[in-house]
Every structure is written in structure tokens, then in C-alpha cells.
Design a protein around this motif. Structure first.
Motif, mmCIF file in Angstrom:
data_model
loop_
_atom_site.group_PDB
_atom_site.id
_atom_site.type_symbol
_atom_site.label_atom_id
_atom_site.label_comp_id
_atom_site.label_asym_id
_atom_site.label_seq_id
_atom_site.Cartn_x
_atom_site.Cartn_y
_atom_site.Cartn_z
ATOM 1 N N PHE A 73 0.829 -1.220 0.000
ATOM 2 C CA PHE A 73 0.000 0.000 0.000
ATOM 3 C C PHE A 73 0.857 1.260 0.000
ATOM 4 N N MET A 74 1.809 1.311 0.936
ATOM 5 C CA MET A 74 2.611 2.528 1.070
ATOM 6 C C MET A 74 3.614 2.675 -0.076
ATOM 7 N N GLY A 75 4.241 1.567 -0.464
ATOM 8 C CA GLY A 75 5.280 1.629 -1.487
ATOM 9 C C GLY A 75 4.762 1.560 -2.910
ATOM 10 N N ARG A 76 4.121 0.441 -3.244
ATOM 11 C CA ARG A 76 3.684 0.239 -4.632
ATOM 12 C C ARG A 76 2.467 1.083 -4.997
ATOM 13 N N PHE A 77 1.471 1.162 -4.099
ATOM 14 C CA PHE A 77 0.230 1.861 -4.433
ATOM 15 C C PHE A 77 0.391 3.376 -4.364
ATOM 16 N N LEU A 78 0.840 3.874 -3.219
ATOM 17 C CA LEU A 78 1.011 5.322 -3.090
ATOM 18 C C LEU A 78 2.241 5.815 -3.854
ATOM 19 N N PHE A 120 16.714 0.726 14.705
ATOM 20 C CA PHE A 120 16.684 2.152 14.398
ATOM 21 C C PHE A 120 15.750 2.497 13.230
ATOM 22 N N GLY A 121 14.602 1.794 13.125
ATOM 23 C CA GLY A 121 13.608 2.150 12.120
ATOM 24 C C GLY A 121 13.984 1.786 10.697
ATOM 25 N N PHE A 122 14.952 0.877 10.536
ATOM 26 C CA PHE A 122 15.403 0.517 9.186
ATOM 27 C C PHE A 122 14.390 -0.350 8.460
ATOM 28 N N ARG A 123 13.648 -1.180 9.211
ATOM 29 C CA ARG A 123 12.777 -2.170 8.588
ATOM 30 C C ARG A 123 11.756 -1.545 7.638
ATOM 31 N N ASN A 124 10.978 -0.580 8.148
ATOM 32 C CA ASN A 124 9.947 0.009 7.302
ATOM 33 C C ASN A 124 10.529 0.722 6.092
ATOM 34 N N ALA A 125 11.706 1.331 6.269
ATOM 35 C CA ALA A 125 12.369 1.973 5.128
ATOM 36 C C ALA A 125 12.717 0.924 4.078
ATOM 37 N N LEU A 126 13.106 -0.250 4.530
ATOM 38 C CA LEU A 126 13.448 -1.351 3.633
ATOM 39 C C LEU A 126 12.219 -1.817 2.846
ATOM 40 N N PHE A 127 11.101 -2.022 3.560
ATOM 41 C CA PHE A 127 9.891 -2.508 2.902
ATOM 42 C C PHE A 127 9.301 -1.451 1.967
ATOM 43 N N LEU A 128 9.336 -0.208 2.421
ATOM 44 C CA LEU A 128 8.848 0.907 1.607
ATOM 45 C C LEU A 128 9.662 1.022 0.324
ATOM 46 N N SER A 129 10.966 0.891 0.453
ATOM 47 C CA SER A 129 11.857 0.971 -0.711
ATOM 48 C C SER A 129 11.601 -0.170 -1.685
ATOM 49 N N ALA A 130 11.331 -1.365 -1.137
ATOM 50 C CA ALA A 130 11.036 -2.516 -1.998
ATOM 51 C C ALA A 130 9.772 -2.256 -2.813
ATOM 52 N N GLY A 131 8.776 -1.630 -2.194
ATOM 53 C CA GLY A 131 7.544 -1.298 -2.906
ATOM 54 C C GLY A 131 7.753 -0.211 -3.936
ATOM 55 N N LEU A 132 8.470 0.830 -3.545
ATOM 56 C CA LEU A 132 8.746 1.934 -4.471
ATOM 57 C C LEU A 132 9.584 1.465 -5.653
ATOM 58 N N GLY A 133 10.460 0.506 -5.418
ATOM 59 C CA GLY A 133 11.308 -0.030 -6.475
ATOM 60 C C GLY A 133 10.613 -1.092 -7.309
ATOM 61 N N LYS A 134 9.320 -1.350 -7.016
ATOM 62 C CA LYS A 134 8.511 -2.318 -7.759
ATOM 63 C C LYS A 134 9.102 -3.737 -7.728
ATOM 64 N N MET A 135 9.626 -4.115 -6.569
ATOM 65 C CA MET A 135 10.094 -5.494 -6.414
ATOM 66 C C MET A 135 8.916 -6.430 -6.641
ATOM 67 N N ASN A 136 9.150 -7.551 -7.305
ATOM 68 C CA ASN A 136 8.090 -8.513 -7.587
ATOM 69 C C ASN A 136 7.324 -8.865 -6.311
ATOM 70 N N ALA A 137 5.983 -8.769 -6.390
ATOM 71 C CA ALA A 137 5.144 -8.931 -5.197
ATOM 72 C C ALA A 137 5.284 -10.320 -4.567
#
Length: 199
Positions: A73-78, A120-137
Motif C-alpha cells: 500500500f505505502m510503497g507500490r500503491f502510493l 533504528f527504524g530501518f525495517r519500514n524503510a526497507l519494505f517501503l523501498s522494496a515497494g517503491l522499487g517495484k520489487m516482484n510482489a
């Protein structure tokens, strides 16, 4: 958050639902610590063995679904719309996105496994980046399922077995892992500069 933690610790029947709900919200980048939820659920399970399965299920599913929300939702959709919001722009800048995509391409599932142990909050940045980068779902869902299983089982077991004594040791290990992650990013930056000079 303190009031919610008090409610969780005083009402084991409702605890799995509250823990799951809080982690679900974390997928939308609401500041809920997965580490605190793991620690709280494991300690509660140690005191109430009959609720071991509901508590672990809640924290595991909450963490995994939270990852999928952040990625999907946050990465790929938005997507790029997030960059217009200052908070998200700092979390997933184009530079960070490029670095994360590089690690995904080079190391695949290991990036998610290692990333889940970085504090240090890295996880969500990682998942968000994967979505923004259009990593295969499907690739993300399966890779993160493996990574989430490893991290949740590991931390839950440690906290369940050793209780509050484990907290300081986990904190110290988090600093070590965080330092390794920083070194990896520096090496990546150096390699990239050298590659650009050769072009």
C-alpha cells in the motif's frame, strides 16, 4: 503507548488482539515498535503458558501483515506521492531507494533477512523501498515470510526463555548489526564512486 502496554500486561485475553492491531497500524508507518511487541508478548506468554500460541500468532501475523502493508500500500500503491510528504521523503529518499534496490538485486532474500535484524527504524524503510522499487510482489511476500519467521521465532524464543535479562544483550547485538549495516552502505557508496570514475 504506555497505557496500551499496561492494558496488554493486565489483560492476557485481549493482549493478542491489541498486539496484532498495533503492529497492523505500524504498516502505515505509525511508530509502533515491533521489538517492544515481541518482548511484551513473549514475557506475557512466559507468565501465561496457555496463551503462548495466541500471543505468538498475533505478533507474527501482525509483523508480517505490517510488512506487506508497508510494501504494497505505502510503497507500490502510493508510490512517488510519498516523496511529497517530508516524513516519508527522508525515510525513502532516491539515494536510499537506489542503495536498497542494489542490495535486493545482489543478495535477494538475504537483504530482507538481514534487514529485519537491523534496528533504528530501518525495517519500514526497507519494505517501503522494496515497494517503491517495484520489487516482484510474490518474491517479496515469500522472501519476507522467510525473514519474518526467522526474526520473530528468534526474538520470541530469546525473550520467552530468558525474559528481561535478554533485553540488554539484544540491544547490544542491535548496535553491532546496525554498525555492520552502516559499513555495508559505506562500502556500497565507495564502490559506486569508483564505478562512476571508470565510466
Amino acid at each position: 503507548m504506555e497505557e496500551l502496554l499496561a492494558l496488554i500486561n493486565s489483560n492476557v485475553v485481549l493482549a493478542p488482539y491489541i498486539i496484532f492491531g498495533l503492529l497492523f497500524l505500524a504498516g502505515f508507518n505509525i511508530p509502533v515498535s515491533e521489538d517492544i511487541m515481541l518482548f511484551t508478548s513473549a514475557l506475557l506468554a512466559a507468565k501465561n503458558p496457555d496463551y503462548l500460541i495466541p500471543l505468538f500468532t498475533a505478533v507474527f501475523l501482525g509483523a508480517y501483515i505490517s510488512d506487506l502493508i508497508c510494501y504494497g500500500f505505502m510503497g507500490r500503491f502510493l508510490g512517488p506521492k510519498l516523496f511529497k510528504i517530508k516524513f516519508f521523503a527522508s525515510m525513502a529518499s532516491p539515494e536510499k531507494l537506489e542503495k536498497v534496490n542494489y542490495f535486493f538485486k545482489k543478495y535477494g532474500v538475504l537483504t530482507l533477512i538481514f534487514g529485519r535484524f537491523i534496528p533504528f527504524g530501518f525495517r519500514n524503510a526497507l519494505f517501503l523501498s522494496a515497494g517503491l522499487g517495484k520489487m516482484n510482489a510474490w518474491k517479496f511476500a515469500i522472501s519476507d515470510l522467510i525473514a519474518c519467521t526467522i526474526s520473530c521465532v528468534t526474538y520470541f524464543y530469546i525473550y520467552y526463555s530468558f525474559g528481561e535479562l535478554a533485553v540488554e544483550y539484544v540491544k547490544k547485538s542491535n548496535y553491532v548489526i546496525g554498525a555492520i549495516a552502516i559499513i555495508a552502505v559505506i562500502i556500497f557508496a565507495i564502490k559506486k564512486k569508483k564505478a562512476n570514475k571508470l565510466k
